[in-house]
Design a protein around this motif. Structure first.
Motif, PDB file in Angstrom:
ATOM      1  N   PHE A  46      -6.438  -0.376   8.295  1.00 26.77           N
ATOM      2  CA  PHE A  46      -5.458   0.460   7.588  1.00 26.77           C
ATOM      3  C   PHE A  46      -5.574   1.919   8.023  1.00 26.77           C
ATOM      4  CE2 PHE A  46      -3.572   2.901   4.231  1.00 26.77           C
ATOM      5  CZ  PHE A  46      -2.534   2.129   3.760  1.00 26.77           C
TER       6      PHE A  46
ATOM      7  N   PRO B 122      -1.304   5.385   9.454  1.00 27.13           N
ATOM      8  CA  PRO B 122      -0.718   6.705   9.769  1.00 27.13           C
ATOM      9  C   PRO B 122       0.096   6.689  11.072  1.00 27.13           C
ATOM     10  CG  PRO B 122      -3.097   6.858   9.353  1.00 27.13           C
ATOM     11  CD  PRO B 122      -2.772   5.413   9.457  1.00 27.13           C
TER      12      PRO B 122
ATOM     13  N   GLU C 290       6.404   6.022   4.448  1.00 24.13           N
ATOM     14  CA  GLU C 290       5.166   5.689   3.731  1.00 24.13           C
ATOM     15  C   GLU C 290       5.247   4.272   3.147  1.00 24.13           C
ATOM     16  OE1 GLU C 290       2.314   7.692   2.825  1.00 24.13           O
ATOM     17  OE2 GLU C 290       1.519   6.067   1.577  1.00 24.13           O
TER      18      GLU C 290
ATOM     19  N   GLN D  67       3.107   0.849   4.344  1.00 23.07           N
ATOM     20  CA  GLN D  67       2.310   0.029   3.419  1.00 23.07           C
ATOM     21  C   GLN D  67       2.744  -1.435   3.479  1.00 23.07           C
ATOM     22  OE1 GLN D  67       2.098   1.579  -0.581  1.00 23.07           O
ATOM     23  NE2 GLN D  67       1.613   3.663   0.109  1.00 23.07           N
TER      24      GLN D  67
ATOM     25  N   ALA E  50       0.973  10.324  11.036  1.00 22.19           N
ATOM     26  CA  ALA E  50       1.405  11.089   9.858  1.00 22.19           C
ATOM     27  C   ALA E  50       0.498  10.674   8.709  1.00 22.19           C
ATOM     28  CB  ALA E  50       2.864  10.778   9.531  1.00 22.19           C
ATOM     29  N   PRO E  51      -0.098  11.630   8.001  1.00 24.27           N
ATOM     30  CA  PRO E  51      -1.058  11.262   6.953  1.00 24.27           C
ATOM     31  C   PRO E  51      -0.407  10.399   5.871  1.00 24.27           C
ATOM     32  CG  PRO E  51      -0.521  13.614   6.878  1.00 24.27           C
ATOM     33  CD  PRO E  51       0.086  13.081   8.125  1.00 24.27           C
ATOM     34  N   MET E  52      -1.150   9.376   5.433  1.00 22.26           N
ATOM     35  CA  MET E  52      -0.668   8.498   4.367  1.00 22.26           C
ATOM     36  C   MET E  52      -0.980   9.140   3.013  1.00 22.26           C
ATOM     37  SD  MET E  52       0.710   5.750   5.743  1.00 22.26           S
ATOM     38  CE  MET E  52       0.702   4.438   4.507  1.00 22.26           C
ATOM     39  N   ALA E  53      -0.277   8.702   1.994  1.00 18.89           N
ATOM     40  CA  ALA E  53      -0.544   9.178   0.626  1.00 18.89           C
ATOM     41  C   ALA E  53      -1.984   8.842   0.242  1.00 18.89           C
ATOM     42  CB  ALA E  53       0.432   8.523  -0.340  1.00 18.89           C
TER      43      ALA E  53
ATOM     44  N   ALA F 274      -2.674   5.295  -0.833  1.00 18.43           N
ATOM     45  CA  ALA F 274      -1.925   4.323  -0.026  1.00 18.43           C
ATOM     46  C   ALA F 274      -2.654   2.989   0.111  1.00 18.43           C
ATOM     47  CB  ALA F 274      -1.637   4.907   1.363  1.00 18.43           C
ATOM     48  N   LEU F 275      -3.951   3.043   0.368  1.00 19.55           N
ATOM     49  CA  LEU F 275      -4.688   1.791   0.559  1.00 19.55           C
ATOM     50  C   LEU F 275      -4.677   0.973  -0.728  1.00 19.55           C
ATOM     51  CD1 LEU F 275      -6.432  -0.120   2.248  1.00 19.55           C
ATOM     52  CD2 LEU F 275      -8.431   1.259   1.647  1.00 19.55           C
TER      53      LEU F 275
ATOM     54  N   SER G 258      -2.480   1.107  -3.139  1.00 19.58           N
ATOM     55  CA  SER G 258      -1.122   0.584  -3.362  1.00 19.58           C
ATOM     56  C   SER G 258      -0.877  -0.639  -2.505  1.00 19.58           C
ATOM     57  CB  SER G 258      -0.063   1.628  -3.014  1.00 19.58           C
ATOM     58  OG  SER G 258      -0.343   2.840  -3.630  1.00 19.58           O
ATOM     59  N   THR G 259      -1.393  -0.591  -1.264  1.00 20.52           N
ATOM     60  CA  THR G 259      -1.174  -1.720  -0.369  1.00 20.52           C
ATOM     61  C   THR G 259      -1.947  -2.947  -0.863  1.00 20.52           C
ATOM     62  OG1 THR G 259      -0.888  -0.158   1.440  1.00 20.52           O
ATOM     63  CG2 THR G 259      -1.249  -2.449   2.048  1.00 20.52           C
ATOM     64  N   MET G 260      -3.173  -2.734  -1.350  1.00 18.34           N
ATOM     65  CA  MET G 260      -3.932  -3.857  -1.906  1.00 18.34           C
ATOM     66  C   MET G 260      -3.190  -4.457  -3.099  1.00 18.34           C
ATOM     67  SD  MET G 260      -6.379  -4.184   0.231  1.00 18.34           S
ATOM     68  CE  MET G 260      -6.960  -5.696  -0.533  1.00 18.34           C
TER      69      MET G 260
ATOM     70  N   LEU H 150       0.092  -4.443  -3.425  1.00 17.78           N
ATOM     71  CA  LEU H 150       1.198  -5.209  -2.832  1.00 17.78           C
ATOM     72  C   LEU H 150       0.730  -6.593  -2.426  1.00 17.78           C
ATOM     73  CD1 LEU H 150       2.948  -2.756  -0.284  1.00 17.78           C
ATOM     74  CD2 LEU H 150       3.957  -3.727  -2.364  1.00 17.78           C
ATOM     75  N   ILE H 151      -0.472  -6.615  -1.816  1.00 17.81           N
ATOM     76  CA  ILE H 151      -1.016  -7.887  -1.338  1.00 17.81           C
ATOM     77  C   ILE H 151      -1.301  -8.815  -2.524  1.00 17.81           C
ATOM     78  CG2 ILE H 151      -3.054  -8.935  -0.254  1.00 17.81           C
ATOM     79  CD1 ILE H 151      -3.092  -6.328   1.552  1.00 17.81           C
TER      80      ILE H 151
END
Ligand SMILES: [Zn+2]
Ligand SMILES: [Zn+2]
Lengths: 174, 214
Positions: free
Chosen positions: A23, A28, A45, A49, B60-63, B66-67, B69-71, B73-74
């Protein structure tokens, strides 16, 4: 053989630490690519994700004898981009199912990884003008009729690697 | 694998890899690639170029969350959809999805001269249709205002440039005027996409063109 281990660890053990490393590297860059392709920051963004979530879900479909991790993740990102940002439908080729010997040949994996690395170096070494044209094609700034015949793109060796892997796959399907 | 002689152009493969082809052309590309390992490998090559471009586009920097939020989503995702079954008919899976089945499911409409078509629903400036041409019959002589892709799925056709069998794709543009004729034997079924109306060179088909939007 960058990132193959991480993707396999996600596939085999739902390894969250491996996923966090993947990730940090890819998200990024996917987001940057989407912004360069015209997406707004929040959309890029969200899309990045979604792409990484898809990587987790589809880890079992990754075949490193046919695509490097970056190539495979690019195709997921592109499909998500078409779906979420361009809001279009994307017909996909029929996938080749795994044969009885599901594990890809290690030699193919190493060779493909090396060829992909060479391709990256060759693209970076292209004359500025030509590289810019190729980038514009992938950022969606060129329509298909504006894409010129690509001379000088260092292609060919990857194709023969992939052909070998496909032939082997076809063979094991019989 | 069939013995395919006529393949997709580099421009089409790169456009498909980049995701910028009109949907109608993407359908022809995806259908041909389903039948052709040569173009599958060439496409993978253009996707590898895309991967390199993406990795070099600048991060581009992630929020911050973000990680996490992605977990989430999963965790909330539905189980991965089952691998689609492979097509056993003459239509590869991507085409079958648009038709709603194999050739028995096609809702043919006559366009005259024994030729039948079914226009498939796509977005964008290009259109795509299935054509059924009786063995030995011709599509009227025409030219092209843009690009026309014709992929053979059953039977064969020929024009003055060459012979096109199952899996072959003819890429025609403004420079080509032709009269495709279906080979004797089996009726020819092909998938044809255009990004501009064809130019028919005789009076009657020009009337037909108004009604059937070839
Ligand atoms: Zn081909
Ligand atoms: Zn034509």
């Amino acid at each position: 053989m960058a990132w193959i281990e991480e993707i396999f660890a996600i596939r085999d053990k739902q390894d969250q630490a491996a996923f966090a490393r993947l990730f940090a590297h890819f998200a990024p860059r996917i987001k940057g690519f989407l912004i360069r392709s015209g997406a707004a920051d929040d959309m890029a963004e969200e899309c990045a994700q979604e792409v990484l979530a898809t990587v987790w879900r589809k880890a079992a479909l990754f075949d490193p004898s046919r695509a490097s991790a970056a190539t495979w993740i690019f195709t997921i990102a592109r499909n998500r981009q078409i779906d979420m940002i361009r809001r279009a439908r994307r017909p996909e080729p029929e996938d080749l199912p795994w044969g009885p010997d599901a594990e890809p040949d290690q030699e193919d994996v190493i060779a493909l990884s090396q060829e992909t690395e060479k391709l990256g170096e060759a693209i970076a070494a292209l004359p500025e003008k030509q590289r810019e044209l190729i980038e514009r094609a992938y950022f969606g700034d060129l329509s298909h009729s504006e894409i010129a015949e690509q001379t000088g793109l260092p292609l060919g060796t990857i194709k023969s690697r992939i052909r070998l892997a496909l032939d082997r796959l076809r063979h094991s399907m019989r | 694998m069939k013995d395919i002689k006529h393949h997709l152009t580099d421009q089409l493969l790169m456009g498909y890899a980049a995701g910028t082809l009109p949907e109608a052309f993407s359908l022809v590309v995806a259908t041909h690639v389903s039948l052709c390992d040569e173009c599958r490998a060439r496409l993978a090559e253009y996707e590898a170029v895309g991967g390199e471009i993406m990795m070099d586009a600048g991060a581009a920097p992630m929020a911050e969350d973000a990680l996490a939020s992605t977990m989430a989503l999963i965790a909330n995702a539905n189980p991965a959809p089952k691998q689609e079954t492979r097509s056993t008919g003459i239509f590869p899976t991507p085409l079958r999805d648009y038709v709603g089945g194999d050739k028995d499911a096609v809702r043919w409409r006559s366009v005259g001269g024994g030729v039948k078509q079914m226009i498939l629903s796509t977005e964008g400036e290009a259109t795509v249709r299935l054509l059924h041409i009786p063995a030995g019959s011709a599509v009227p002589d025409h030219g092209h205002n843009g690009t026309e892709l014709t992929l053979v799925l059953q039977g064969a056709f020929a024009d003055h440039t060459d012979h096109f069998g199952v899996g072959d794709v003819e890429v025609a543009n403004e420079d080509l005027d032709h009269t495709p004729v279906a080979a004797e034997g089996e009726d020819c079924i092909c998938l044809a996409a255009t990004d501009a109306p064809l130019k028919f060179n005789s009076f009657l088909p020009r009337i037909a063109q108004k009604f059937v939007k070839i």
